[in-house]
Design a protein around this motif. Structure first.
Motif, short mmCIF file in Angstrom:
data_model
loop_
_atom_site.label_atom_id
_atom_site.label_comp_id
_atom_site.label_asym_id
_atom_site.label_seq_id
_atom_site.Cartn_x
_atom_site.Cartn_y
_atom_site.Cartn_z
N ASP A 128 0.85 -1.07 -0.19
CA ASP A 128 0.14 -0.15 -0.01
C ASP A 128 0.65 1.30 -0.09
OD1 ASP A 128 0.63 0.72 2.72
OD2 ASP A 128 -0.78 -0.73 3.32
N PHE B 158 0.64 -9.96 -2.53
CA PHE B 158 -0.50 -9.43 -3.00
C PHE B 158 -1.71 -10.44 -3.10
CE2 PHE B 158 -3.54 -7.97 -6.33
CZ PHE B 158 -4.26 -6.89 -5.46
N HIS C 113 -7.90 -3.29 -7.47
CA HIS C 113 -7.64 -3.22 -6.10
C HIS C 113 -7.21 -1.61 -5.68
CE1 HIS C 113 -6.10 -3.85 -1.78
NE2 HIS C 113 -4.95 -3.25 -2.37
N TYR D 79 -17.41 -6.12 -5.83
CA TYR D 79 -17.62 -5.68 -7.27
C TYR D 79 -18.89 -6.08 -7.70
CZ TYR D 79 -12.61 -4.35 -6.99
OH TYR D 79 -11.25 -3.83 -6.47
N ARG E 189 -10.26 0.86 -5.92
CA ARG E 189 -11.15 0.70 -4.80
C ARG E 189 -10.39 1.21 -3.42
NH1 ARG E 189 -13.67 -4.97 -3.12
NH2 ARG E 189 -11.40 -5.62 -3.38
N GLU E 190 -9.14 1.01 -3.42
CA GLU E 190 -8.44 1.55 -2.08
C GLU E 190 -8.36 3.24 -2.28
OE1 GLU E 190 -7.23 0.10 0.61
OE2 GLU E 190 -8.60 -1.36 -0.19
N PHE F 46 -5.74 -10.58 -4.11
CA PHE F 46 -7.13 -9.91 -4.77
C PHE F 46 -8.17 -10.14 -3.98
CE2 PHE F 46 -10.34 -9.47 -7.74
CZ PHE F 46 -10.45 -8.07 -8.06
N ASP F 47 -8.85 -9.28 -3.46
CA ASP F 47 -10.08 -9.75 -2.78
C ASP F 47 -11.37 -9.32 -3.84
OD1 ASP F 47 -12.53 -9.69 -1.33
OD2 ASP F 47 -12.06 -8.16 0.01
N HIS G 16 -6.16 -7.18 -11.34
CA HIS G 16 -6.42 -7.18 -10.12
C HIS G 16 -5.59 -5.99 -9.33
CE1 HIS G 16 -6.98 -12.10 -10.35
NE2 HIS G 16 -7.99 -11.13 -10.86
N LEU G 17 -4.35 -5.74 -9.62
CA LEU G 17 -3.78 -4.66 -9.16
C LEU G 17 -4.52 -3.35 -9.24
CD1 LEU G 17 -0.34 -5.74 -9.99
CD2 LEU G 17 -1.18 -5.83 -7.77
#
Length: 157
Positions: free
Chosen positions: A21, A72, A98, A79, A101-102, A74-75, A94-95
């Motif tokens: 992060d 890493f 993510h 979505y 979203r963050e 991915f959640d 995925h990155l």
């Protein structure tokens, strides 16, 4: 007419080598942390001795050192897309999902005017493990056929 419009940075996020992060990335910068590692053997289809060359030459790397994103996960929850579709995406997607979203998540939900909202993505480096695997699966047999007139390559099932 003045083309300059005021902008507001409403969020920032990222996933970085050695830092999952932006806060960890900033800590790494301040502590002068070097995230470079030796390329793992499984990342190249050839041995590192064959891939690395000390001079700039076509199709060779000048160093075995690289910066990789490791750890890493991915959640896919939250979505409005099927988890199966998300699972099939290249990890670089995925990155991006993510980080997006963050960037807009936080204690207070952001009320964004989607018509006036933009996203800036930077410094995405390829190849990813998935894109390398696809390239091997799709082209190894074709190269062998073109170069040697035969195809012994069997794609994984």
């Amino acid at each position: 007419m003045d083309n300059r419009s005021p902008i507001a940075v409403v969020g920032m996020a990222g996933v970085f080598p050695g830092a999952l992060d932006a806060d960890a990335f900033w800590t790494n910068i301040l502590s002068k942390f070097d995230a470079a590692v030796d390329v793992p053997d499984h990342r190249w289809i050839e041995s590192s001795e064959r891939v690395v060359h000390p001079e700039l030459v076509p199709d060779r790397a000048v160093s075995r050192r690289c910066c990789l994103i490791e750890g890493f996960r991915f959640d896919p929850s939250g979505y409005q897309v099927s988890a199966d579709i998300l699972a099939g995406l290249d990890p670089v997607h995925h990155l991006v999902l993510h980080a997006g979203r963050e960037a807009v998540s936080g204690p207070e939900p952001l009320r964004l005017n989607r018509q006036r909202t933009g996203v800036v993505l930077a410094a995405i480096a390829l190849p990813t493990d998935a894109s390398s695997a696809i390239t091997r699966d799709l082209f190894a047999g074709l190269f062998e056929q073109r170069l040697f007139g035969r195809n012994h390559f069997q794609p994984p099932s």
